[in-house]
Design an enzyme around this catalytic site. Structure first.
Site, PDB file in Angstrom:
ATOM      1  N   LYS A 148       0.848  -1.200   0.000  1.00  0.00           N
ATOM      2  CA  LYS A 148       0.000   0.000   0.000  1.00  0.00           C
ATOM      3  C   LYS A 148       0.879   1.245   0.000  1.00  0.00           C
ATOM      4  O   LYS A 148       1.901   1.287   0.690  1.00  0.00           O
ATOM      5  CB  LYS A 148      -0.887  -0.051   1.249  1.00  0.00           C
ATOM      6  CG  LYS A 148      -1.984   0.991   1.328  1.00  0.00           C
ATOM      7  CD  LYS A 148      -2.875   0.697   2.551  1.00  0.00           C
ATOM      8  CE  LYS A 148      -3.984   1.688   2.764  1.00  0.00           C
ATOM      9  NZ  LYS A 148      -4.817   1.369   3.936  1.00  0.00           N
ATOM     10  N   SER A 194      -9.663   1.367   3.070  1.00  0.00           N
ATOM     11  CA  SER A 194      -8.843   2.149   2.174  1.00  0.00           C
ATOM     12  C   SER A 194      -7.807   1.353   1.403  1.00  0.00           C
ATOM     13  O   SER A 194      -7.237   1.884   0.438  1.00  0.00           O
ATOM     14  CB  SER A 194      -8.126   3.239   2.981  1.00  0.00           C
ATOM     15  OG  SER A 194      -7.252   2.650   3.926  1.00  0.00           O
ATOM     16  N   SER A 216      -9.548  -1.193   7.290  1.00  0.00           N
ATOM     17  CA  SER A 216      -9.080  -0.965   5.921  1.00  0.00           C
ATOM     18  C   SER A 216      -8.445  -2.134   5.199  1.00  0.00           C
ATOM     19  O   SER A 216      -8.210  -2.037   4.003  1.00  0.00           O
ATOM     20  CB  SER A 216      -8.109   0.212   5.895  1.00  0.00           C
ATOM     21  OG  SER A 216      -8.829   1.387   5.719  1.00  0.00           O
TER      22      SER A 216
HETATM   23  N1  GLN Z   1     -12.818   3.286   6.552  1.00  0.00           N
HETATM   24  C1  GLN Z   1     -12.291   3.752   7.805  1.00  0.00           C
HETATM   25  C2  GLN Z   1     -12.057   5.239   7.756  1.00  0.00           C
HETATM   26  O1  GLN Z   1     -12.340   5.831   6.758  1.00  0.00           O
HETATM   27  C3  GLN Z   1     -11.072   2.989   8.163  1.00  0.00           C
HETATM   28  C4  GLN Z   1      -9.863   3.414   7.445  1.00  0.00           C
HETATM   29  C5  GLN Z   1      -8.674   2.586   7.785  1.00  0.00           C
HETATM   30  O2  GLN Z   1      -8.765   1.538   8.406  1.00  0.00           O
HETATM   31  N2  GLN Z   1      -7.530   3.098   7.392  1.00  0.00           N
HETATM   32  O3  GLN Z   1     -11.615   5.817   8.704  1.00  0.00           O
END
Ligand code: GLN
Length: 484
Positions: A79, A154, A178
């Site tokens: 990532k 994400s 994420s």
């Molecule tokens: N979807 C969650 C957020 O927008 C988690 C993001 C993540 O785990 N980096 O905060």
């Protein structure tokens, strides 16, 4: 994918017994990246020459009778919020365009020391804030099972890369779900390790008390191999720790007799998609058949966790992101008269709307007069949540729940409604707030062919238990990749 083994374990076995040679293994992946990456938007940077020369070097070592490690020759995506010295690392943001870190994340160093080949850096929601990958400054990623749908976020690029056959594994990050939510949308296994199990050194910080670098793959066995390579204490990260033992999924070949799995029954009520529910029920039935005992448990309503998370994570993000001011990293606004204007102009142009929203919310909940009402209260709510989860563990060994309320949604469907986007994480956030390990895994597909997922979440030091149970469940067999 034709010609190349579809799992880490099959690939490493074929390399080890000489049935395959490395340069030939990497070419089909590079080919596929050339054919599909533009459409899928999975990788932001592709290291074709680097991957080829690394494959040659690894094969030379194999020819000399050396076995570099358990991930020898495995093409992985990393990532793009995880640092790789000398290579672009954007975190999906314009504000880090052109930034090249001077050191490599410990987790990536360890992955490479185990023989893995980093094939590219994967797309993500800007600074890992989002659940669809649509908040990337470099374009959306798409779900290989249906390219009109999101891969989740994400770590959406990581998931699209594996499900699209561009890599066999990936390192993502998980602050609120994420890696698990994209795993659910793309039919993968993803582990959010216990907080501290994996070094965060070299991970671009979002919510430091919640962030973990987290492996994704197609089976529990493969996910365990990636996790074993990166886990453990690191002098560069004072929160890293040496709890638990490496995961040995093979030790889990016996039926999980007497394992008690707690199902938070009230979470399965309103708002859960019927296909997700049906997949979850089938998953419960299968675990019961394997010898586990399913027990209903009561946990606090998951919407509390969402509220608590968005206060704590955004508060931490607002301080973590203060360092992007146009002075030390990335592009700098030109032609400005003062430092204040320089900061404002750089940030105004560099951050996207979702990141700005989070910085504003985070700054607000920490500001004088509001801190006690929001931040301090959320910190107490986190402690209460931890206590509630810990209490449930008095009578079960782990929790079993859906990973997401719905299967993958359409591109654009939630873009106009931030709250709807936040609610994608209702089932995943608990593991981040408690620090517990959790693993998402596929439980089949819905009638339209979209993957469905479930999640095991369990005690501190429980990575072995969780991945072992999923290994019993998947038997080393991945969900078939989509056509394309
Ligand atoms: N979807 C969650 C957020 O927008 C988690 C993001 C993540 O785990 N980096 O905060």
């Amino acid at each position: 994918m034709r010609g190349a083994p579809g799992t880490v374990s099959a690939l490493t076995a074929a390399l080890r017994n000489g049935a395959l040679r490395l340069p030939e293994v990497i070419e089909p992946y590079l080919d596929r990246i050339r054919k599909r990456n533009d459409e899928l938007g999975a990788l932001l940077h592709v290291f074709d020459e680097g991957a080829r020369s690394r494959a040659r070097e690894l094969q030379r070592r194999l020819d000399a009778g050396d076995w570099p490690g358990p991930l020898t020759g495995v093409p992985v995506a990393v990532k793009d919020n995880i640092s790789l010295a000398g290579h672009p690392t954007t975190a999906g943001s314009r504000i880090l365009k052109g930034f090249r870190p001077v050191y490599t994340a410990t987790a990536v160093e360890r992955l490479e020391a185990s023989g893995a080949i980093v094939i590219g850096k994967a797309n993500l929601d800007e600074f890992a804030m989002g659940s669809s990958n649509e908040y990337s400054a470099y374009g959306a990623a798409r779900n290989p099972y249906d390219t009109g749908r999101v891969p989740g976020g994400s770590s959406g690029g990581c998931a699209a890369a594996i499900a699209g056959g561009l890599a066999l594994g990936a390192l993502g990050s998980d602050t609120g779900g994420s890696v698990r939510q994209p795993a659910a949308f793309c039919g993968l296994v993803a582990l959010k390790p216990q907080y501290g199990s994996v070094s965060r050194y070299g991970l671009i910080a979002f919510g430091s008390s919640l962030d973990q670098i987290a492996p994704m793959a197609r089976t529990a066995r493969d996910c365990a191999a990636l996790y074993n390579a990166i886990r453990g204490v690191d002098p560069h990260d004072a929160t890293s720790r040496e709890d638990g033992a490496p995961v040995d999924v093979e030790a889990w070949s016996q039926p999980p007799r007497d394992v008690r799995l707690g199902v938070p029954r009230s979470w399965l009520a309103a708002g859960l998609d019927a296909d997700v529910r049906a997949g979850f029920d089938r998953c419960c039935a299968r675990f019961a058949k394997l010898g586990a005992r399913l027990v209903d448990v009561a946990l606090p309503d998951p919407s509390w966790a969402v509220a608590t998370y968005h206060i704590l994570a955004n508060a931490e993000a607002s301080t973590n992101l203060a360092r992007y001011d146009g002075v030390r990293y990335g592009p700098r606004a030109a032609g400005v008269a003062s430092v204040d204007v320089l900061y404002a102009a750089t940030r105004g142009a560099g951050f996207g709307p979702e990141v700005k929203r989070r910085i504003l919310l985070g700054t607000y909940v920490l500001s004088a007069g509001y801190r006690a009402a929001y931040y301090a209260r959320a910190a107490r709510a986190r402690l209460a949540l931890r206590a509630a989860y810990a209490e449930v563990l008095q009578c079960v060994d782990a929790l079993l729940m859906p990973t997401t309320p719905t299967p993958a949604f359409r591109l654009g469907e939630k873009l106009g409604d931030p709250l709807a986007m936040y609610l994608c994480d209702v089932f995943t956030i608990g593991a981040n707030l408690t620090g517990w390990p959790a693993v998402a895994f596929p439980v089949g597909r819905n009638p339209a062919g979209l993957p469905l997922g479930a999640q095991l979440c369990g005690p501190l030091g429980g990575e072995d238990l969780l991945l072992g149970l999923v290994h019993r469940f998947d038997g080393g067999e991945p969900l078939p990749l989509p056509e394309g």
